[in-house]
Write an enzyme that holds these catalytic residues in place. Structure first.
Site, PDB file in Angstrom:
ATOM      1  N   MET A  20      -6.282  -0.758   1.220  1.00  8.30           N
ATOM      2  CA  MET A  20      -6.122  -2.200   1.460  1.00  8.30           C
ATOM      3  C   MET A  20      -6.134  -2.917   0.114  1.00  8.30           C
ATOM      4  SD  MET A  20      -8.366  -3.141   4.854  1.00  8.30           S
ATOM      5  CE  MET A  20      -9.667  -1.924   4.679  1.00  8.30           C
ATOM      6  N   GLN A  80      -2.576   5.474  -4.150  1.00  6.97           N
ATOM      7  CA  GLN A  80      -1.353   5.079  -3.452  1.00  6.97           C
ATOM      8  C   GLN A  80      -0.398   4.356  -4.393  1.00  6.97           C
ATOM      9  OE1 GLN A  80      -0.746   1.756  -0.570  1.00  6.97           O
ATOM     10  NE2 GLN A  80      -0.336   3.382   0.897  1.00  6.97           N
ATOM     11  N   CYS A 119       4.051  -1.268   3.737  1.00  4.52           N
ATOM     12  CA  CYS A 119       3.673  -2.649   3.394  1.00  4.52           C
ATOM     13  C   CYS A 119       4.740  -3.626   3.917  1.00  4.52           C
ATOM     14  CB  CYS A 119       3.504  -2.809   1.881  1.00  4.52           C
ATOM     15  SG  CYS A 119       3.046  -4.491   1.435  1.00  4.52           S
TER      16      CYS A 119
HETATM   17  C1  LIG Z   1      -5.953  -6.906   3.466  1.00  8.59           C
HETATM   18  C2  LIG Z   1      -5.092  -5.712   3.746  1.00  8.59           C
HETATM   19  C3  LIG Z   1      -4.499  -5.037   2.700  1.00  8.59           C
HETATM   20  C4  LIG Z   1      -3.700  -3.917   2.938  1.00  8.59           C
HETATM   21  N1  LIG Z   1      -3.171  -3.236   1.876  1.00  8.59           N
HETATM   22  C5  LIG Z   1      -2.500  -2.067   2.093  1.00  8.59           C
HETATM   23  C6  LIG Z   1      -2.089  -1.256   0.994  1.00  8.59           C
HETATM   24  O1  LIG Z   1      -2.333  -1.563  -0.192  1.00  8.59           O
HETATM   25  N2  LIG Z   1      -1.421  -0.115   1.286  1.00  8.59           N
HETATM   26  C7  LIG Z   1      -1.136   0.260   2.579  1.00  8.59           C
HETATM   27  O2  LIG Z   1      -0.534   1.319   2.791  1.00  8.59           O
HETATM   28  N3  LIG Z   1      -1.551  -0.473   3.626  1.00  8.59           N
HETATM   29  C8  LIG Z   1      -2.239  -1.606   3.409  1.00  8.59           C
HETATM   30  N4  LIG Z   1      -2.706  -2.319   4.480  1.00  8.59           N
HETATM   31  C9  LIG Z   1      -2.489  -1.817   5.847  1.00  8.59           C
HETATM   32  C10 LIG Z   1      -3.675  -0.984   6.320  1.00  8.59           C
HETATM   33  O3  LIG Z   1      -3.865   0.162   5.521  1.00  8.59           O
HETATM   34  C11 LIG Z   1      -3.469  -0.541   7.787  1.00  8.59           C
HETATM   35  O4  LIG Z   1      -2.324   0.254   7.881  1.00  8.59           O
HETATM   36  C12 LIG Z   1      -3.308  -1.723   8.744  1.00  8.59           C
HETATM   37  O5  LIG Z   1      -4.235  -2.749   8.459  1.00  8.59           O
HETATM   38  C13 LIG Z   1      -3.491  -1.270  10.198  1.00  8.59           C
HETATM   39  O6  LIG Z   1      -4.779  -0.766  10.411  1.00  8.59           O
HETATM   40  P1  LIG Z   1      -5.936  -1.656  11.138  1.00  8.59           P
HETATM   41  O7  LIG Z   1      -5.311  -2.193  12.416  1.00  8.59           O
HETATM   42  O8  LIG Z   1      -7.048  -0.690  11.363  1.00  8.59           O
HETATM   43  O9  LIG Z   1      -6.256  -2.783  10.230  1.00  8.59           O
HETATM   44  C14 LIG Z   1      -3.472  -3.470   4.264  1.00  8.59           C
HETATM   45  C15 LIG Z   1      -4.072  -4.160   5.325  1.00  8.59           C
HETATM   46  C16 LIG Z   1      -4.885  -5.254   5.088  1.00  8.59           C
HETATM   47  C17 LIG Z   1      -5.524  -5.955   6.257  1.00  8.59           C
END
Ligand SMILES: Cc1cc2nc3c(=O)[nH]c(=O)nc-3n(C[C@H](O)[C@H](O)[C@H](O)COP(=O)(O)O)c2cc1C
Length: 339
Positions: A20, A80, A119
């Site tokens: 994240m 990543q 993303c």
């Molecule tokens: C604040 C934030 C930042 C994120 N940054 C990334 C990232 O840098 N790389 C990535 O692959 N996914 C990123 N994601 C997506 C998460 O890794 C994840 O796939 C997505 O939030 C779904 O999972 P969840 O429903 O459990 O939150 C981000 C999500 C959030 C909320």
């Protein structure tokens, strides 16, 4: 759940902290490891920025390189990368594997290179990066193959269900990533167009799991141990990646581990939660200095307060705090309260 293998590494449950940006820095990764995450992933790092930064003046700050620093407390940790140019991606992966780039800090080697193909942010997809790669499977294949050719670290890929409702291509796409050499694939069960709502679709994760031989990690809407039980039952996925569920709640990893091992995890008290929040803020300040550390810790502190009685007013104060002492004074007032 069978153990998950990534290169030489074996994870008993495949319980991972998701990447994240702006959240999963070294301090948070270490904290989640302490509470039971078996594997962590860095914030996304621009391959191009990392490569260009190397050509900058010796005295210029190496801000992108700093994102790739890993400490022992967060290991096993993957780095990543995001980008759309196979050459830059391979070059960045080589720098990371070699560990001798400008701005590199001493520490263990990452356990894998993860490629961001999920993303949804406009600034990223307008460059053909992140989830835009799901519209370009040939280019995505080239990226995986180019990195595999240049580094010996395992290469993992994180994807979404597809670009939009008309192109839910995760199954076909995952097969192509596997053929190009990917060692593991994480699937977030939403399309790019859905961003973070409505609910993540476990069916597409099950379909990917049935279609490939490499480990498949399920991701999306895992906020409780019960959510994890469901996704495992519904998809047969090999492991899970927790993202928003861990915000202000690294204890979730302990609860999930207990569930998977058939135990009960005692709920943490408000005082324990406050102590962990303060230790988190302290760790961020130690690494980044008080000004940046406090600024970046504010949102985490607000997440820890969520659901606690009397938290609204503490949260407002925390969002304006300038020092650790202020954060401590505000959070400590919650200690005598209950949830
Ligand atoms: C604040 C934030 C930042 C994120 N940054 C990334 C990232 O840098 N790389 C990535 O692959 N996914 C990123 N994601 C997506 C998460 O890794 C994840 O796939 C997505 O939030 C779904 O999972 P969840 O429903 O459990 O939150 C981000 C999500 C959030 C909320």
């Amino acid at each position: 759940m069978a153990p998950v293998r990534i290169g030489d590494l074996t994870l008993r449950h495949g319980l991972m902290l998701a990447p994240m940006a702006g959240v999963t820095d070294a301090s948070f990764r270490a904290l989640c490891r302490r509470f039971g995450a078996e594997y962590t992933v860095s914030e996304m790092i621009s391959a191009k920025a990392l490569c260009y930064e190397q050509k900058g003046r010796e005295s210029a700050p190496a801000r992108t390189a700093a994102l790739a620093a890993i400490g022992h407390a967060e290991w096993p940790c993957a780095i990543q990368l995001f980008g759309s140019d196979p050459e830059f991606m391979a070059q960045a992966a080589t720098l990371i594997e070699g560990g001798s780039y400008r701005g590199a800090l001493p520490g263990p080697m990452p356990v894998a290179i993860d490629i961001n193909m999920g993303c949804p942010v406009q600034k990223v997809v307008s460059n053909g990066e992140g989830s835009a790669l799901m519209k370009e499977p040939l280019l995505a294949e080239k990226i995986v193959a180019a990195i595999k050719k240049t580094v010996s670290l395992p290469v993992t890929v994180k994807i979404r269900a597809g670009w939009d409702e008309n192109s839910r291509n995760a199954v076909e796409f995952a097969k192509r990533m596997e053929a190009a050499g990917a060692d593991l694939i994480t699937v977030h069960g939403r399309t790019r167009q859905q961003f973070y709502a409505p609910k993540s679709d476990n069916k597409i994760i099950a379909d990917v799991k049935a279609a490939v031989k490499i480990p498949v990690i399920g991701n999306g809407d895992l906020f409780t141990a019960e959510d994890v039980r469901h996704i495992l039952e519904e998809t047969g996925c090999d492991g899970v990646m927790i993202a928003r569920g861990a915000l202000g709640n690294p204890f979730l990893f302990t609860e999930i581990t207990a569930m998977l091992e058939g135990r009960n995890a005692p709920p943490q008290t408000v005082a324990e939660r406050v102590d962990v929040a303060l230790a988190h803020a302290r760790a961020m300040i130690e690494k980044k200095g008080e000004r940046i550390g406090v600024a970046e810790a504010r949102k985490h502190m607000a997440w820890y307060c969520k659901g606690l009685r009397g938290a609204a007013c503490v949260r407002d104060g925390v969002m304006r705090a300038e020092t650790f002492e202020e954060i401590k004074r505000l959070l400590t007032t919650l200690k005598g309260t209950s949830e």
